[in-house]
Design an enzyme around this catalytic site. Structure first.
Site, PDB file in Angstrom:
ATOM      1  N   SER A  47      -7.705   0.536   7.836  1.00  0.00           N
ATOM      2  CA  SER A  47      -6.933  -0.588   7.339  1.00  0.00           C
ATOM      3  C   SER A  47      -6.881  -1.719   8.372  1.00  0.00           C
ATOM      4  CB  SER A  47      -5.529  -0.115   6.941  1.00  0.00           C
ATOM      5  OG  SER A  47      -4.877  -1.080   6.152  1.00  0.00           O
ATOM      6  N   ASP A 107      -8.425   0.435  -4.751  1.00  0.00           N
ATOM      7  CA  ASP A 107      -7.516  -0.070  -3.720  1.00  0.00           C
ATOM      8  C   ASP A 107      -6.529  -1.067  -4.321  1.00  0.00           C
ATOM      9  OD1 ASP A 107      -6.303  -1.058  -1.372  1.00  0.00           O
ATOM     10  OD2 ASP A 107      -8.156  -0.793  -0.232  1.00  0.00           O
ATOM     11  N   HIS A 158      -6.228   3.050  -1.431  1.00  0.00           N
ATOM     12  CA  HIS A 158      -6.377   2.628  -0.044  1.00  0.00           C
ATOM     13  C   HIS A 158      -6.368   3.820   0.919  1.00  0.00           C
ATOM     14  CE1 HIS A 158      -6.364  -0.379   3.090  1.00  0.00           C
ATOM     15  NE2 HIS A 158      -5.264   0.092   3.626  1.00  0.00           N
TER      16      HIS A 158
END
Length: 295
Positions: A35, A154, A210
């Site tokens: 991330s 995501d 995600h």
């Protein structure tokens, strides 16, 4: 979380000095980013003059081209306040100083303010007119491989294609441009086009939300870039129908029992979140197993 790291990386501060002083990295190392950690990793790669070479950069769900919405926080009062603040005052000095996502939130309908006042991403992506830094491109294109993993479902990154450097055109939220159609790529601001034309960029799409990567996909898309070249070559040969050979561990492969402790403790006082510990521990365990035939 993370804005202090952004600041020190962006100014060539203490975090970069620590990287330079780590004897274990002198012969080169790999980065696996999770991330927003991808932006910190790229900061170390691009801003660290004279630092040890980065061989492979494996990015899982990185907001490389920015994100057009605040990452999900929740429904609590503090999250609601943060959401309103970041949407209305995102490019003010106060928000840029105190809220990490503001450093990579790129609103397509506020590009002039973004370029002028956003503290981190415009510099990292060499976007600011008249302030292009060729050394950022030089260091980025020194990578052997850039692996960009996007999660198909995501809901944290907006748009999800930012994981591949895809993004919206300036001034509008539609459509999403593939990376090759963005100015960053076409004008080669950081060397993404150069890497891509050399066959060094891998655009990977995996199912899941995600960072929801499966063990199988970790072994297929992440592990091969963390083991020695001989093991990777054998894996490719296996996939081509050549007689299968069991991958042997070498001195360059991390030993699970000793290295996990070194990674988490070492000489740093940083507190590793349990989720990151679990991911790294699992990754180290996967590196000790033979790669699957279809790697």
């Amino acid at each position: 979380m993370g804005f202090l790291v952004y600041a020190t990386c962006g100014t060539g501060g203490n975090c970069l000095q620590q990287v330079k002083e780590m004897k274990e990295l002198r012969n080169g190392y790999n980065i696996v980013g999770l991330s927003q950690g991808n932006l910190i990793g790229r900061g170390v790669l691009q801003f660290c003059a004279g630092g040890p070479p980065v061989k492979n950069f494996i990015s899982l769900g990185g907001p490389h081209a920015g994100t057009a919405s605040v990452p999900l926080c929740g429904s609590g009062v503090l999250c609601i306040i943060a959401d309103r603040l970041i949407k209305s005052e995102i490019y003010t000095e106060y928000i840029q100083d105190h809220l990490a996502p503001s450093g990579y939130l790129k609103l397509p309908n506020a590009i002039p303010s973004y370029l002028e006042k956003c503290r981190f991403l415009p510099k990292l992506n060499n976007e600011v007119p008249g302030e292009k830094n060729s050394s950022y491109k030089e260091r980025f294109t020194s990578l052997q491989n850039l692996v960009l993993i996007m999660f198909e479902h995501d809901t944290v990154l907006i748009p999800k294609e930012t994981s591949w450097f895809g993004y919206y055109p300036d001034g509008t939220f539609n459509p999403v441009l593939p990376p090759q159609q963005t100015n960053l790529y076409a004008e080669d601001w950081i060397g993404l086009k150069t890497l891509d034309e050399a066959g060094k960029v891998k655009y990977i799409s995996v199912p899941g939300n995600h960072l929801g990567i499966s063990r199988r996909d970790m072994k297929r898309y992440v592990v091969p870039y963390l083991v020695d070249k001989a093991s990777r070559k054998r894996s490719i040969e296996n996939d081509s129908g050549v007689q299968s050979k069991k991958i042997e561990q070498t001195a360059t492969t991390i030993d699970k029992k000793t290295s996990t402790k070194a990674i988490f403790e070492g000489s740093s006082s940083y507190f590793w979140p349990s989720s990151i510990k679990s991911f790294v521990a699992e990754l180290l365990g996967l590196m000790e197993e033979p790669l699957p035939p279809d790697t």
